[in-house]
Design an enzyme around this catalytic site. Structure first.
Site, PDB file in Angstrom:
ATOM      1  N   GLU A 254     -45.459   9.385  -0.256  1.00 33.83           N
ATOM      2  CA  GLU A 254     -44.088   9.784   0.039  1.00 33.83           C
ATOM      3  C   GLU A 254     -43.075   8.929  -0.717  1.00 33.83           C
ATOM      4  O   GLU A 254     -43.319   7.755  -1.008  1.00 33.83           O
ATOM      5  CB  GLU A 254     -43.827   9.653   1.548  1.00 33.83           C
ATOM      6  CG  GLU A 254     -44.733  10.520   2.390  1.00 33.83           C
ATOM      7  CD  GLU A 254     -44.669  10.182   3.864  1.00 33.83           C
ATOM      8  OE1 GLU A 254     -45.243  10.922   4.668  1.00 33.83           O
ATOM      9  OE2 GLU A 254     -44.041   9.168   4.226  1.00 33.83           O
ATOM     10  N   GLU A 436     -45.631  19.688   5.259  1.00 35.51           N
ATOM     11  CA  GLU A 436     -47.017  19.257   5.454  1.00 35.51           C
ATOM     12  C   GLU A 436     -47.141  18.681   6.851  1.00 35.51           C
ATOM     13  O   GLU A 436     -46.276  17.917   7.304  1.00 35.51           O
ATOM     14  CB  GLU A 436     -47.381  18.213   4.405  1.00 35.51           C
ATOM     15  CG  GLU A 436     -48.808  17.718   4.469  1.00 35.51           C
ATOM     16  CD  GLU A 436     -49.151  16.806   3.296  1.00 35.51           C
ATOM     17  OE1 GLU A 436     -49.223  17.318   2.162  1.00 35.51           O
ATOM     18  OE2 GLU A 436     -49.300  15.594   3.517  1.00 35.51           O
TER      19      GLU A 436
END
Length: 533
Positions: A254, A436
């Protein structure tokens, strides 16, 4: 019919998973499969999509372009296609096991189990799967040699199953090769460092992106070589089987700093403020230069003297407390803007390298951002002080989709609102939104109800695709599989989904169940299989 294989539960690791073969799924013949096929038909009927059609390719599979003018045009096309995207079904992917490819990169772990799982997902109506690709597995040495054989085998299995494939090119955490770890041992300052001097293993500092700290190469050069090798090796899969490529931008893939405590499993399992990660010598040198160029040299001597500790609350932190916290002062704004700018600069550099390596390839580029639902200080320590707007603008310039990571199957009101803000930022800047899930989200939420389908179908939060994480020991278990089936059903028909809405056989008989692998495997058969190529 062949049965899937697995290791005994007593010897299982978190990556080992239960899976069944054709015989297990079929149960008492093809009658039970009829109900499963019905789901796939419903998904495609709802979206009007046929595999390989231009509608399915739509805004999701935009070409990755090199020029800013083309990127802007791609963003405009994505924004213009928003109405069409809203009308179609969300593309659903499921993450493959993290250890689908063996550690030397040459073979596939439990290939018959993987094959059976792919068939089950295809029958259920899932659009594709996500394959995590470890840099450590692909490039074990610092020389320019890459091992792709095992990953090519998985791609071929996905192609044969008639599914799409999203590839996640991992360069974080345990995906860092040993030769990179050796460079970090020689110079620990290449790793992120907190206020107490703790190094973050597996997380290269953003400040060394362009410095020759990896056997004479910069991390950016190494990343681009990895991306380019992938693009060359999978040329024959790109645009047909491989439709999406995700690149890692930080811890857990991320775009964020590793602001949670060392040893913690990531930002999704941590509720504290977190600490700033700017105390390696390279980050401090960049802070010093920035302060000097801003006319405030004393502000660049170190990080905030009253910066938060991992276990502090905003109220107990001198930096973040209200009122009077220094984060609202001129110094606080200077530091937080610089800190967030360093994060954006890193993302910009890595996405530029990925765009260069994948330029002109018929795949969609994407990267993940965390879905941080805490107070604004949590966003600040993670590097998102400016919110999602600057992130979406930067992603859009590279034709990159924003994947909101760590979403629950039934997000609470705060999480839904954060998703809506991410989508609004994406819409404003012409970036596509994907999502996700957190691990085994349907089971974590307890009931696998229609709520997941409702928020994924809602206009204010609808992503272009959703990836459910991840196949493992529990995914096909009797405790989880029926919940996942219900979740898929809710995505297709959220207004009709009910708690007991599992697909039944054509004659209304027994519902779809997945027996354990022990029941599926013939007696005396080996407990593990590796296919080498």
């Amino acid at each position: 019919m062949e049965a899937a294989l697995m290791q005994p539960a007593a010897a299982a690791t978190p990556a080992l998973w239960r899976c069944v073969g054709d015989a297990s799924l079929a149960g008492h013949g093809q009658q039970r499969l009829a109900g499963v096929v019905r789901l796939g038909v419903a998904r495609r009927a709802a979206s009007g999509a046929v595999r390989g059609s231009s509608r399915l390719l739509g805004p999701v599979r935009a070409l990755v372009s090199e020029g800013r003018a083309e990127d802007a045009a791609a963003g405009e096309r994505a924004a213009a296609g928003g109405e069409e995207e809203e009308e179609g079904a969300v593309r659903l992917f499921v993450g493959l096991p993290a250890d689908a490819v063996v550690s030397d990169g040459r073979g596939v772990s439990r290939p018959r189990a993987v094959s059976a799982a792919l068939r089950a997902l295809k029958l259920l109506g899932v659009d594709g799967v996500e394959l995590p690709v470890s840099w450590a597995v692909v490039q074990p040495g610092s020389r320019g040699w890459f091992e792709w054989a095992g990953y090519r085998t998985v791609a071929a299995m996905v192609r044969d199953a008639g599914l799409d494939l999203r590839v996640s090119l991992r360069t974080d955490g345990d995906a860092l090769p040993e030769w990179v770890a050796d460079a970090a041992d020689a110079d620990p300052d290449v790793l992120f460092t907190d206020r107490s001097g703790h190094r973050r293993v597996g997380c290269l500092s953003f400040a060394v992106d362009e410095l020759p700290v990896l056997v004479g190469k910069s991390p950016l050069q190494a990343y681009e070589a990895f991306f380019r090798s992938f693009a060359d090796e999978f040329e024959d899969f790109l645009g047909s089987t491989i439709t999406d490529v995700t690149v890692s931008l930080g811890p857990d893939g991320e775009l964020q700093y590793p602001s949670y405590p060392p040893g913690n499993q990531g930002s999704h399992g941590y509720a504290g403020i977190g600490e700033f990660q700017c105390y390696d010598k390279y980050m401090l040198a960049r802070l010093k230069r920035h302060a000097e160029s801003s006319g405030q040299p004393l502000w660049g001597l170190s990080g905030p003297h009253d910066g938060p500790r991992y276990d502090e609350s905003p109220e107990s932190s001198g930096f973040f407390r209200e009122p009077g916290g220094s984060w609202k002062s001129a110094y606080g704004e200077f530091f937080l803007s610089w800190y967030a700018g360093e994060l954006l600069g890193h993302g910009d550099r890595v996405l530029a390298a990925a765009s260069k390596a994948l330029g002109g390839k018929p795949v969609a580029l994407s990267a993940k951002v965390p879905l941080l639902c805490g107070p604004s200080p949590v966003d600040a320590t993670a590097g998102l002080h400016g919110g999602y707007g600057p992130v979406a603008e930067m992603f859009a310039r590279h034709g990159c989709a924003v994947i909101a990571s760590g979403v629950e199957a039934q997000p609470d009101a705060a999480a839904v609102e954060r998703l809506a803000r991410i989508k609004a930022a994406c819409a404003e800047h012409g970036a596509r939104l994907a999502a996700e899930s957190a691990p085994l989200a349907a089971a974590r939420d307890g009931a696998g109800s229609a709520a997941g389908g409702v928020w994924l179908s809602a206009g204010r939060t609808r992503p272009c695709q959703f990836t459910y994480q991840r196949m493992g020991a529990e995914f096909f278990s009797p405790a989880h599989w029926p919940l996942f089936v219900r979740f898929v059903r809710a995505l297709e028909c959220p207004e009709e989904a009910h708690e007991d809405d599992l697909p039944a056989s054509a004659d209304g008989g027994e519902r779809l169940t997945v027996p354990s692998a022990a029941a599926a495997a013939p007696q005396g058969e080996a407990t593990k299989e590796v296919q080498t190529v």
